[in-house]
Every structure is written in C-alpha cells, then in structure tokens.
Design a protein around this motif. Structure first.
Motif, PDB file in Angstrom:
ATOM      1  N   GLU A  54     -16.079  54.711  50.941  1.00 50.52           N
ATOM      2  CA  GLU A  54     -15.287  54.209  52.063  1.00 50.52           C
ATOM      3  C   GLU A  54     -14.526  55.336  52.760  1.00 50.52           C
ATOM      4  O   GLU A  54     -13.757  55.093  53.683  1.00 50.52           O
ATOM      5  CB  GLU A  54     -14.284  53.151  51.587  1.00 50.52           C
ATOM      6  CG  GLU A  54     -13.190  53.685  50.687  1.00 50.52           C
ATOM      7  CD  GLU A  54     -12.130  52.635  50.363  1.00 50.52           C
ATOM      8  OE1 GLU A  54     -12.307  51.455  50.734  1.00 50.52           O
ATOM      9  OE2 GLU A  54     -11.127  52.995  49.730  1.00 50.52           O
ATOM     10  N   LEU A  55     -14.762  56.575  52.340  1.00 49.74           N
ATOM     11  CA  LEU A  55     -14.019  57.698  52.898  1.00 49.74           C
ATOM     12  C   LEU A  55     -14.895  58.520  53.832  1.00 49.74           C
ATOM     13  O   LEU A  55     -15.023  59.729  53.707  1.00 49.74           O
ATOM     14  CB  LEU A  55     -13.461  58.563  51.762  1.00 49.74           C
ATOM     15  CG  LEU A  55     -12.520  57.835  50.802  1.00 49.74           C
ATOM     16  CD1 LEU A  55     -12.126  58.744  49.642  1.00 49.74           C
ATOM     17  CD2 LEU A  55     -11.270  57.342  51.531  1.00 49.74           C
ATOM     18  N   TYR A  56     -15.494  57.847  54.817  1.00 49.20           N
ATOM     19  CA  TYR A  56     -16.357  58.572  55.768  1.00 49.20           C
ATOM     20  C   TYR A  56     -16.125  58.119  57.206  1.00 49.20           C
ATOM     21  O   TYR A  56     -17.048  57.606  57.841  1.00 49.20           O
ATOM     22  CB  TYR A  56     -17.834  58.433  55.404  1.00 49.20           C
ATOM     23  CG  TYR A  56     -18.331  57.208  54.716  1.00 49.20           C
ATOM     24  CD1 TYR A  56     -18.925  57.323  53.451  1.00 49.20           C
ATOM     25  CD2 TYR A  56     -18.248  55.950  55.305  1.00 49.20           C
ATOM     26  CE1 TYR A  56     -19.436  56.211  52.818  1.00 49.20           C
ATOM     27  CE2 TYR A  56     -18.762  54.849  54.668  1.00 49.20           C
ATOM     28  CZ  TYR A  56     -19.356  54.987  53.420  1.00 49.20           C
ATOM     29  OH  TYR A  56     -19.879  53.881  52.784  1.00 49.20           O
ATOM     30  N   PRO A  57     -15.018  58.399  57.792  1.00 49.74           N
ATOM     31  CA  PRO A  57     -13.690  58.534  57.183  1.00 49.74           C
ATOM     32  C   PRO A  57     -13.049  57.188  56.869  1.00 49.74           C
ATOM     33  O   PRO A  57     -11.952  57.137  56.329  1.00 49.74           O
ATOM     34  CB  PRO A  57     -12.872  59.278  58.243  1.00 49.74           C
ATOM     35  CG  PRO A  57     -13.862  59.846  59.202  1.00 49.74           C
ATOM     36  CD  PRO A  57     -15.001  58.864  59.186  1.00 49.74           C
ATOM     37  N   THR A  58     -13.695  56.099  57.231  1.00 52.21           N
ATOM     38  CA  THR A  58     -13.145  54.784  56.936  1.00 52.21           C
ATOM     39  C   THR A  58     -14.285  53.841  56.562  1.00 52.21           C
ATOM     40  O   THR A  58     -15.419  54.267  56.351  1.00 52.21           O
ATOM     41  CB  THR A  58     -12.340  54.254  58.144  1.00 52.21           C
ATOM     42  OG1 THR A  58     -11.679  53.037  57.782  1.00 52.21           O
ATOM     43  CG2 THR A  58     -13.228  54.008  59.360  1.00 52.21           C
ATOM     44  N   TYR A  59     -13.985  52.560  56.478  1.00 54.95           N
ATOM     45  CA  TYR A  59     -14.964  51.581  55.998  1.00 54.95           C
ATOM     46  C   TYR A  59     -16.245  51.558  56.826  1.00 54.95           C
ATOM     47  O   TYR A  59     -16.215  51.751  58.049  1.00 54.95           O
ATOM     48  CB  TYR A  59     -14.371  50.171  56.029  1.00 54.95           C
ATOM     49  CG  TYR A  59     -13.095  49.994  55.266  1.00 54.95           C
ATOM     50  CD1 TYR A  59     -13.054  50.155  53.876  1.00 54.95           C
ATOM     51  CD2 TYR A  59     -11.915  49.659  55.925  1.00 54.95           C
ATOM     52  CE1 TYR A  59     -11.879  49.982  53.170  1.00 54.95           C
ATOM     53  CE2 TYR A  59     -10.732  49.488  55.218  1.00 54.95           C
ATOM     54  CZ  TYR A  59     -10.717  49.646  53.853  1.00 54.95           C
ATOM     55  OH  TYR A  59      -9.546  49.482  53.171  1.00 54.95           O
ATOM     56  N   THR A  69     -26.427  59.006  58.515  1.00 55.45           N
ATOM     57  CA  THR A  69     -25.694  59.813  57.543  1.00 55.45           C
ATOM     58  C   THR A  69     -24.200  59.633  57.766  1.00 55.45           C
ATOM     59  O   THR A  69     -23.724  59.801  58.893  1.00 55.45           O
ATOM     60  CB  THR A  69     -26.048  61.307  57.692  1.00 55.45           C
ATOM     61  OG1 THR A  69     -27.449  61.471  57.448  1.00 55.45           O
ATOM     62  CG2 THR A  69     -25.248  62.162  56.721  1.00 55.45           C
ATOM     63  N   PRO A  70     -23.445  59.305  56.742  1.00 57.51           N
ATOM     64  CA  PRO A  70     -22.001  59.131  56.914  1.00 57.51           C
ATOM     65  C   PRO A  70     -21.331  60.430  57.336  1.00 57.51           C
ATOM     66  O   PRO A  70     -21.701  61.512  56.855  1.00 57.51           O
ATOM     67  CB  PRO A  70     -21.527  58.697  55.523  1.00 57.51           C
ATOM     68  CG  PRO A  70     -22.746  58.224  54.807  1.00 57.51           C
ATOM     69  CD  PRO A  70     -23.873  59.019  55.366  1.00 57.51           C
ATOM     70  N   ASN A  71     -20.366  60.320  58.209  1.00 64.27           N
ATOM     71  CA  ASN A  71     -19.593  61.477  58.638  1.00 64.27           C
ATOM     72  C   ASN A  71     -18.904  62.098  57.428  1.00 64.27           C
ATOM     73  O   ASN A  71     -18.267  61.404  56.635  1.00 64.27           O
ATOM     74  CB  ASN A  71     -18.552  61.046  59.673  1.00 64.27           C
ATOM     75  CG  ASN A  71     -17.974  62.226  60.434  1.00 64.27           C
ATOM     76  OD1 ASN A  71     -18.332  63.372  60.188  1.00 64.27           O
ATOM     77  ND2 ASN A  71     -17.084  61.937  61.368  1.00 64.27           N
ATOM     78  N   GLY A  72     -19.052  63.423  57.282  1.00 62.26           N
ATOM     79  CA  GLY A  72     -18.401  64.110  56.175  1.00 62.26           C
ATOM     80  C   GLY A  72     -19.286  64.339  54.967  1.00 62.26           C
ATOM     81  O   GLY A  72     -18.808  64.806  53.929  1.00 62.26           O
ATOM     82  N   PHE A  73     -20.581  64.048  55.096  1.00 61.40           N
ATOM     83  CA  PHE A  73     -21.487  64.234  53.961  1.00 61.40           C
ATOM     84  C   PHE A  73     -22.846  64.718  54.431  1.00 61.40           C
ATOM     85  O   PHE A  73     -23.249  64.505  55.575  1.00 61.40           O
ATOM     86  CB  PHE A  73     -21.654  62.928  53.179  1.00 61.40           C
ATOM     87  CG  PHE A  73     -20.426  62.490  52.458  1.00 61.40           C
ATOM     88  CD1 PHE A  73     -20.131  62.984  51.199  1.00 61.40           C
ATOM     89  CD2 PHE A  73     -19.533  61.604  53.051  1.00 61.40           C
ATOM     90  CE1 PHE A  73     -18.980  62.600  50.536  1.00 61.40           C
ATOM     91  CE2 PHE A  73     -18.377  61.216  52.403  1.00 61.40           C
ATOM     92  CZ  PHE A  73     -18.095  61.713  51.140  1.00 61.40           C
ATOM     93  N   LYS A  74     -23.558  65.363  53.530  1.00 62.14           N
ATOM     94  CA  LYS A  74     -24.961  65.728  53.718  1.00 62.14           C
ATOM     95  C   LYS A  74     -25.745  65.201  52.529  1.00 62.14           C
ATOM     96  O   LYS A  74     -25.242  65.167  51.420  1.00 62.14           O
ATOM     97  CB  LYS A  74     -25.107  67.253  53.787  1.00 62.14           C
ATOM     98  CG  LYS A  74     -24.574  67.903  55.047  1.00 62.14           C
ATOM     99  CD  LYS A  74     -24.601  69.425  54.946  1.00 62.14           C
ATOM    100  CE  LYS A  74     -25.994  69.961  54.673  1.00 62.14           C
ATOM    101  NZ  LYS A  74     -26.018  71.442  54.617  1.00 62.14           N
ATOM    102  N   GLY A  75     -26.964  64.786  52.781  1.00 57.60           N
ATOM    103  CA  GLY A  75     -27.848  64.413  51.678  1.00 57.60           C
ATOM    104  C   GLY A  75     -27.859  62.956  51.310  1.00 57.60           C
ATOM    105  O   GLY A  75     -28.449  62.583  50.295  1.00 57.60           O
ATOM    106  N   MET A  76     -27.214  62.095  52.124  1.00 61.44           N
ATOM    107  CA  MET A  76     -27.296  60.665  51.843  1.00 61.44           C
ATOM    108  C   MET A  76     -27.114  59.885  53.135  1.00 61.44           C
ATOM    109  O   MET A  76     -26.701  60.426  54.169  1.00 61.44           O
ATOM    110  CB  MET A  76     -26.246  60.226  50.817  1.00 61.44           C
ATOM    111  CG  MET A  76     -24.812  60.231  51.306  1.00 61.44           C
ATOM    112  SD  MET A  76     -23.677  59.618  50.026  1.00 61.44           S
ATOM    113  CE  MET A  76     -22.107  59.719  50.906  1.00 61.44           C
TER     114      MET A  76
END
Length: 349
Positions: free
Chosen positions: A75-80, A156-163
């Motif tokens: 839930e930290l991408y950056p919100t729900y 891809t969720p903001n703040g991450f790579k690879g998922m």
C-alpha cells in the motif's frame, strides 16, 4: 515368501500415503526469520488443531480474517491501489476524464496532490473517496469492472521495479495462507477497499469470491431504471448486473465487524491487520468466548525494501503493543517482502 513380499509391497504403498497427509512433514515459512509473532502463530495453530487439547477448535469454526492493503499486499506506492486507480480513471482515462463530475475530479486531485506534493488528504477522506469511486465506475457491468481492475493492475507501482500491482503481495504472508489452509482454516479477506477490486486482485491467489468482503455499492439490472428490485424481474437476455453510484457501506472499523457477521455468521478465531481500520475486527475476534484466539498487526517498518514512514510506524507499534496485539515486523520478521527481483526505487512524478 509370497506373503512376505505382499506385506512389504503393502507397506511401501502405505508409507508414502501417510507422509503426504502429514502437514508436519511440509516445510512452511521459508521466507520468515525466527520471531515471536511466527512462534505465537505456530504454537496457536498446533494447540487448537490438537484434538487432545482443551483449546481444540472444530474445523467448521476455524475462521481467520485478513485485511488486504498493507497486510498482505502493498500500500506504499505511494498510497492504496484503489486511490491510485481512481486518480488514473478520473484524470487520465480518455474514456472518462472529460465526463467526470466536478466532485469526483476534486477527489482525484486530492490524491494527486497527496502523492506528488505531500499535501495532507482532507479529514474523513476515506468516505470522500468512497463516494467518488461509486460515481466513477457507475454503469460498468461486473465483468467490465473486473477487467478494468486487472488491466490497471498490470502497471508497475510507483516506487518499485520488478513487479506489477497484480504481483505486489507480501510473499511471507502468502505462506500464512498456505499454512492455515493445510490446517483446515478458512480465511477471509475483509478489506476497506471495494469488494470487486479485492476479488480481482486476489483471484490469482485462488481465493474464491465468497471469501472476500469489502466496500459495497448498490448493484442493479441494466434495464431496471428506478424500479425497486422487489418489483423488477431480471431478464436473462436483456439484463446484466451493473454498478450504481449509490454507496452502501465503507468497510472500515465497526463496519468490518457487521459485515463479518452478515457474510460469515461466525466470530473469527484469528485476525490479521495493519491499521486502525482493523482494530474493531481484532477486538471482535478477541471477544470470542467460545475459543482461544490470536490477533496480529503487521507494521511497515522497513525503509530499505519498502517506502516506510518510520515515525508513523513507531506510533502504530506503540498503540498495538498497548492493545496487546501480536506485532509482525516487516523489517525483522520477513526475509523478503515482494520476492526476488523486486527493487525499491525513488518515486517518479
């Protein structure tokens, strides 16, 4: 000699079958470090599934409830997820952005300003979002909405790579599902997010729709119009079920308790969550006077592998300890969060 060979053959057949049915022979929790929360969970399950224990719980009453966002999915991408999807729907989706009502646009901009500028969300924003989301997806059939959620979840969720959103599960928590299933527990997803969003996200985990409880909007038949449901007969040729803009329930706090009793009809014996919206569900579980219970709060205290707010996390941890909830630490208890190949990166706007 033939009798001896026959007995040996029978023994060789029986031994593998016995081993396969013994859950103790299966290795669980490969993605966990040894920790108090895991020890508590295993000791609890071993106790209540032991027929010789005074705390034995019959299979039909082994009910576990799980919050979703921040409990077993990110839930930290950056919100729900559902906040991010509403922002996209209202401000970027070419099929909708030009016809979105003004109050829905305002809500989407609240999310965008929070994500991009750190502007605090308005008070009671959970309800403001719920009303806006009901309007934003009104008119969609159930299948259309399910496809919409799953399509957006490919991002891809903001703040991450690879998922992607669709794979952003806390992998150690999925091992809890496996462990409980093998010990004949039924586990339910009880989330503040839209029921049909939850169903779409957990579909890949094999969690059936009837085990998902969430926020609800009113559904209607396509051609029902303003006719009450008790006065309208659904037509198998002309009708589909569609979402309306009428919010029925935002599934947080005591509403979770009410929905558990309506949908499940039993008080849980295990409960897992991560926020104040889950406290009522936990307290309801602890109120079970018939069986021994345990409740767990997961804290997002890992700012290396996830985008944790350590100040907020410390406040929550102190509160959960005061309430005597078992604490699951993402930093200390999880060997991995999202699995191999996933990397935390700076947010991009």
């Amino acid at each position: 000699m033939k009798k001896i060979i026959g007995k040996l053959s029978l023994l060789l057949v029986l031994v593998p079958l016995t081993a396969c049915n013994n859950t103790n022979s299966k290795q669980y929790f490969k993605l966990w470090n040894e920790c108090d929360s895991l020890t508590t969970l295993k000791q609890y399950v071993e106790d209540v599934t032991n027929k010789n224990s005074k705390n034995y719980i019959p299979v039909e009453d082994r009910i576990a409830t799980f919050d979703m966002d921040g409990t077993f999915i990110g839930e930290l991408y950056p919100t729900y997820f559902e906040y991010n999807m509403l922002e996209y729907r209202v401000l970027e989706d070419a099929a909708y952005k030009d016809i979105a009502p003004a109050d829905v646009v305002e809500t989407a901009n609240d999310i965008r300003n929070f994500v991009r500028n750190g502007t605090p969300l308005p008070d009671h924003f959970d309800m403001k979002h719920a009303y806006a989301a009901a309007k934003a997806y009104s008119g969609m059939t159930i299948n259309q909405f399910d496809n919409y959620v799953k399509e957006y979840a490919k991002n891809t969720p903001n703040g991450f790579k690879g998922m992607t959103y669709s794979t952003s599960f806390y992998k150690p928590m999925l091992e809890v599902f496996d462990y409980l299933k093998d010990n004949d527990f039924k586990y339910y997803v009880v989330s503040g997010s839209d029921r049909f969003i939850c169903r779409a996200l957990v579909d890949s985990l094999g969690i059936e729709s009837e085990y998902v409880i969430g926020m609800d909007v009113e559904l209607k038949a396509t051609n029902q119009g303003e006719t009450a449901g008790v006065d309208y007969t659904y037509d198998s040729v002309k009708d589909n079920l569609i979402r309306t803009d009428n919010l029925l329930s935002k599934n947080l706090k005591t509403n979770k308790v009410k929905e558990i009793m309506k949908d499940i009809g039993k008080v849980p014996v295990l409960s897992f969550g991560n926020s104040s919206g889950d406290q009522a569900m936990h307290n309801f579980c602890k109120q079970n006077t018939q069986y021994k219970t345990e409740v767990f709060m997961l804290i997002a205290d890992d700012d290396v592998r996830d985008h944790a707010n350590l100040t907020e996390t410390a406040k929550r941890k102190a509160k959960w300890e005061e309430n005597k909830y078992n604490i699951i630490s993402m930093k200390n208890d999880f060997k991995t969060i999202y699995g191999e190949g996933v990397e935390k990166v700076p947010f991009v706007f």
